[in-house]
Design a protein around this motif. Structure first.
Motif, mmCIF file in Angstrom:
data_model
loop_
_atom_site.group_PDB
_atom_site.id
_atom_site.type_symbol
_atom_site.label_atom_id
_atom_site.label_comp_id
_atom_site.label_asym_id
_atom_site.label_seq_id
_atom_site.Cartn_x
_atom_site.Cartn_y
_atom_site.Cartn_z
ATOM 1 N N VAL A 173 4.447 4.190 -1.426
ATOM 2 C CA VAL A 173 3.724 3.688 -2.805
ATOM 3 C C VAL A 173 2.378 3.550 -2.070
ATOM 4 O O VAL A 173 1.172 3.746 -2.732
ATOM 5 N N ALA A 174 2.399 2.635 -0.972
ATOM 6 C CA ALA A 174 1.032 1.886 -0.615
ATOM 7 C C ALA A 174 0.058 2.896 -0.102
ATOM 8 O O ALA A 174 -1.138 3.005 -0.329
ATOM 9 N N LEU A 175 0.680 3.885 0.456
ATOM 10 C CA LEU A 175 -0.099 4.782 1.238
ATOM 11 C C LEU A 175 -0.957 5.766 0.226
ATOM 12 O O LEU A 175 -1.894 6.050 0.154
ATOM 13 N N GLY A 178 -1.435 -1.849 -8.293
ATOM 14 C CA GLY A 178 -0.696 -0.738 -8.170
ATOM 15 C C GLY A 178 0.548 -0.864 -7.265
ATOM 16 O O GLY A 178 1.746 -0.735 -7.643
ATOM 17 N N ILE A 179 0.213 -1.612 -6.252
ATOM 18 C CA ILE A 179 1.233 -2.108 -5.360
ATOM 19 C C ILE A 179 2.306 -3.057 -5.831
ATOM 20 O O ILE A 179 3.517 -2.787 -5.747
ATOM 21 N N LYS A 225 2.655 -3.571 6.831
ATOM 22 C CA LYS A 225 2.738 -2.481 7.954
ATOM 23 C C LYS A 225 2.437 -1.096 7.768
ATOM 24 O O LYS A 225 1.889 -0.937 8.554
ATOM 25 N N ALA A 226 2.451 -0.583 6.557
ATOM 26 C CA ALA A 226 2.337 0.525 6.220
ATOM 27 C C ALA A 226 0.863 0.961 6.303
ATOM 28 O O ALA A 226 0.342 1.770 6.603
ATOM 29 N N ASP A 286 -6.235 3.724 6.875
ATOM 30 C CA ASP A 286 -5.883 4.192 5.676
ATOM 31 C C ASP A 286 -6.996 3.588 4.547
ATOM 32 O O ASP A 286 -7.393 4.172 3.546
ATOM 33 N N PHE A 287 -7.047 2.432 4.591
ATOM 34 C CA PHE A 287 -7.962 1.643 3.902
ATOM 35 C C PHE A 287 -9.356 2.226 3.896
ATOM 36 O O PHE A 287 -9.965 2.475 2.706
ATOM 37 N N PHE A 288 -9.945 2.437 5.022
ATOM 38 C CA PHE A 288 -11.314 2.914 5.169
ATOM 39 C C PHE A 288 -11.332 4.394 4.562
ATOM 40 O O PHE A 288 -12.419 4.739 3.971
#
Ligand SMILES: Nc1ncnc2c1ncn2[C@@H]1O[C@H](COP(=O)(O)OP(=O)(O)OP(=O)(O)O)[C@@H](O)[C@H]1O
Ligand SMILES: [Mg+2]
Lengths: 238, 256
Positions: free
Chosen positions: B86-88, B161-162, B186-187, B192-194
Motif C-alpha cells: 500500500v505505502a509504496l 490513502g495509507i 520502514k517501507a 520513494d518519497f522523492f
C-alpha cells in the motif's frame, strides 16, 4: 493632446481604419459618431494602445503609443480612464472593490478616504447602496454606470468612454452625459466618447466626428453638423 | 497536403506562443512581481476546493489496494506485507498521478474557465487599460497557486490513502495496528518519497501552464470558454499520463 497621423488598420482583409489623421486638444470633449460596426471601438482601442495600427502613429502628449513596450504602456495608461462598451467589471469583486481597484493600485489613499470618495461617486451616478453587490446582480445599465465610476475615480486627465449611454433609459442617458461633461470640464480633461445617440452627443460634445467606411466624413461642432448638407450627416442626425 | 502543412504550422506556432507565455510568467516570478495576497487566495481556493474529492479518491484507493493486496499476499502467506504494498504504491505512483488528474479536472478547469471568462468579457483588456499588468495580477497568482497547492494535496492524499489501507489491514486482515504502522514507516525510504515528489512537481507545472495558457488565450465568447476549458483538462490528462510514463522510466533508471 492626442494626435493620430495616417492610422490604418485592416482586420482579416477588411479595412476598418483607412488613413485617419486627427488631433484632439487638451480639455476638448470629442464625440465620435458612426453606425454600428464602423470601427469606433477599434479607434478608441488604438488610442489607448490595446490594438497596434498597421500604419501610422498615435501620440498622447507627444509620446508615441504605437511604439511603446507593453510595460511602458501600462504606465501611460495609469493617467487614462477608460470605459469599456461592455463595462468589463471584474465579476469576482463587488462594486465597491471594483470602483476602488484603480485607487488601491495607483494611490496610497487610506481605506477611509477611499470609502468617502466612492460614496461621493456613487451618489453622482445615482447608485447608492450597490457597494456590496456583485456585477452579476446588477442590470446592464447599472453595470455601465459602475464601470463609468471606475473610469473616473482616479480623476484622470484623459477619459475615453465607449458608448457610455447605450443601454440606458433616456433620462439616465441625459444625466450621464451631463455628468461626463461636468467631470470633464471640472478637471479640464481631454475626453473622447463614442456614441450613436445623436441627441446626447450634441449635449456633451465640444466637437463631433462622424466616422464611415474607415474615414472621417465630417468633423465640427454642433452647428456645423446641423447645417451640413452632406447626405451621410443628414441621414445620421435626422 | 496543404492542409496538413497548415496544421503543422499552426501546431508549431501554438507551441511557440505557449512557450513565450511561459517565459513571460517565469520572468514575472523571477523579477519578484508576485502578489503574495493573491497567491494565498488562489492556494486556498484551488486547494480547499479539491480537498474533499482528493481525500475520497485516496481513501478508496488505499482500501482497494489493501483488499487486493490481502488476496494476493495471502497466497504467499505474506499478508503482513500489505502495508509495504500500500505505502509504496501510493507514495511512488498512485497519489501523485491520481491527485494530479483529479486536480486538473477541478482546479485546472476552474483556472481556465475563470481566465477565459475574463478574457471574453474584456476584463483582461480592462486590467491593461487601468495600467495593471494582467499577467502579474491574474495569471501569476493562479500559476503559483497550483504549484503550491498540488504538492500539499498530494501529501494529504498519501497520508489519507495509507490510513485507508490501515483500516483494511487492521480490521479485515487482522494485522496488529502498531506493527502495520511500523512496517509502513520502514517501507518508505527517502527515494520513494522523492521519486513521487519529483512527479508531482512536474505535474503541477504542467497543469498550471496548460490551464493558464488556455484560459488567457480563450476566444469565441461563452462557447469558447467551454471549448478551451475542455481542451485544457484533456491536454493536462494527456501530458500527465505521458510524462508519468517517461518520468517513471527515468527515475527507475537513475535511482532504482
Ligand atoms: N479584434 C478584432 N479582430 C477582428 N475584427 C475585429 C476586431 N475588433 C473589431 N473587429 C471588426 O472591426 C469592425 C468594427 O468594430 P467596432 O467594434 O469598432 O465597431 P463599433 O463602431 O464600435 O460598433 P458598435 O457601435 O456596434 O459598438 C467590425 O466589423 C468588427 O468585426
Ligand atoms: Mg463599439
Amino acid at each position: 493632446m492626442i494626435e493620430l497621423t495616417n492610422v490604418s488598420k485592416t482586420f482579416s482583409g477588411q479595412k476598418i481604419l483607412d488613413d485617419i489623421s486627427l488631433q484632439i486638444g487638451t480639455g476638448e470633449i470629442v464625440v465620435i459618431l458612426g453606425e454600428s460596426g464602423t470601427g469606433k471601438s477599434v479607434l478608441l482601442k488604438h488610442i489607448i494602445g490595446l490594438i497596434k495600427p498597421d500604419q501610422g502613429h498615435i501620440k498622447i502628449d507627444g509620446q508615441d503609443i504605437s511604439r511603446l513596450s507593453e510595460r511602458k504602456l501600462l504606465n501611460v495608461r495609469k493617467k487614462i480612464g477608460f470605459l469599456f462598451q461592455e463595462g468589463a467589471l471584474y465579476d469576482f469583486m463587488n462594486c465597491f472593490d471594483n470602483i476602488a481597484f484603480p485607487l488601491r493600485e495607483h494611490t496610497r489613499m487610506k481605506e477611509r478616504v477611499i470609502k468617502e470618495k466612492i460614496q461621493k461617486i456613487l451618489k453622482l451616478i445615482d447608485l447608492q447602496g450597490v457597494e456590496d453587490k456583485l456585477p452579476s446582480q446588477l442590470s446592464g445599465g447599472m453595470k455601465k454606470r459602475v464601470a463609468l465610476a471606475r473610469a473616473i475615480v482616479l480623476d484622470s486627465k484623459i477619459l475615453f468612454c465607449d458608448e457610455p449611454t447605450s443601454g440606458l433609459d433616456p433620462i439616465r442617458s441625459r444625466d450621464i452625459s451631463d455628468l461626463i461633461r461636468n467631470v470633464s470640464k471640472e478637471l479640464n480633461c481631454t475626453t473622447v466618447i463614442t456614441s450613436h445617440d445623436i441627441k446626447n452627443s450634441f449635449r456633451v460634445a465640444d466637437r463631433l466626428i462622424l466616422l464611415g467606411k474607415g474615414k472621417i466624413i465630417a468633423d465640427g461642432n454642433r452647428s456645423f453638423f446641423e447645417q451640413s448638407n452632406l447626405p451621410q450627416v443628414q441621414e445620421f442626425i435626422s | 497536403m496543404k492542409s496538413f502543412f497548415e496544421s503543422m504550422v499552426n501546431i508549431v506556432r501554438g507551441m511557440g506562443d505557449a512557450l513565450w507565455f511561459l517565459c513571460d510568467i517565469l520572468g514575472h516570478i523571477l523579477c519578484g512581481r508576485i502578489r503574495i495576497g493573491e497567491v494565498l487566495k488562489q492556494v486556498y481556493e484551488q486547494g480547499v476546493q479539491s480537498v474533499i474529492i482528493i481525500t475520497l479518491t485516496s481513501v478508496a484507493s488505499g482500501m482497494v489496494l489493501a483488499l487486493q493486496g490481502y488476496v494476493a499476499m495471502s497466497r504467499f502467506g505474506a499478508k503482513e506485507y500489505i502495508s509495504h504494498l500500500v505505502a509504496l504504491s501510493l507514495v511512488r505512483e498512485l497519489s501523485p498521478v491520481f491527485t494530479a488528474l483529479v486536480f486538473s479536472g477541478k482546479a485546472g478547469a476552474r483556472i481556465t474557465a475563470e481566465l477565459g471568462t475574463m478574457n471574453v468579457n474584456s476584463q483582461i483588456l480592462a486590467t491593461k487599460t487601468m495600467g495593471v499588468d494582467p499577467v502579474e495580477y491574474l495569471v501569476v497568482p493562479r500559476f503559483l497557486g497550483t504549484i503550491i497547492a498540488l504538492p500539499v494535496l498530494t501529501i494529504i492524499s498519501e497520508i489519507v490513502g495509507i490510513a485507508g489501507g490501515y483500516l483494511i489491514g487492521v480490521y479485515e486482515a487482522n494485522i496488529p495496528g502498531a506493527f502495520y504502522i511500523n512496517q509502513t514507516i520502514k517501507a518508505i525510504r527517502y527515494v520513494d518519497f522523492f521519486s513521487g515528489f519529483i512527479k508531482v512537481a512536474f505535474f503541477s507545472f504542467i497543469i498550471s501552464w496548460v490551464c493558464c495558457y488556455q484560459g488567457y488565450f480563450t476566444r469565441g465568447g461563452s462557447l469558447g470558454v467551454g471549448q478551451y476549458t475542455t481542451k485544457a483538462v484533456a491536454y493536462s490528462y494527456i501530458y500527465i499520463i505521458i510524462s508519468n510514463t517517461l518520468l517513471t522510466k527515468f527515475i527507475l533508471t537513475f535511482w532504482g
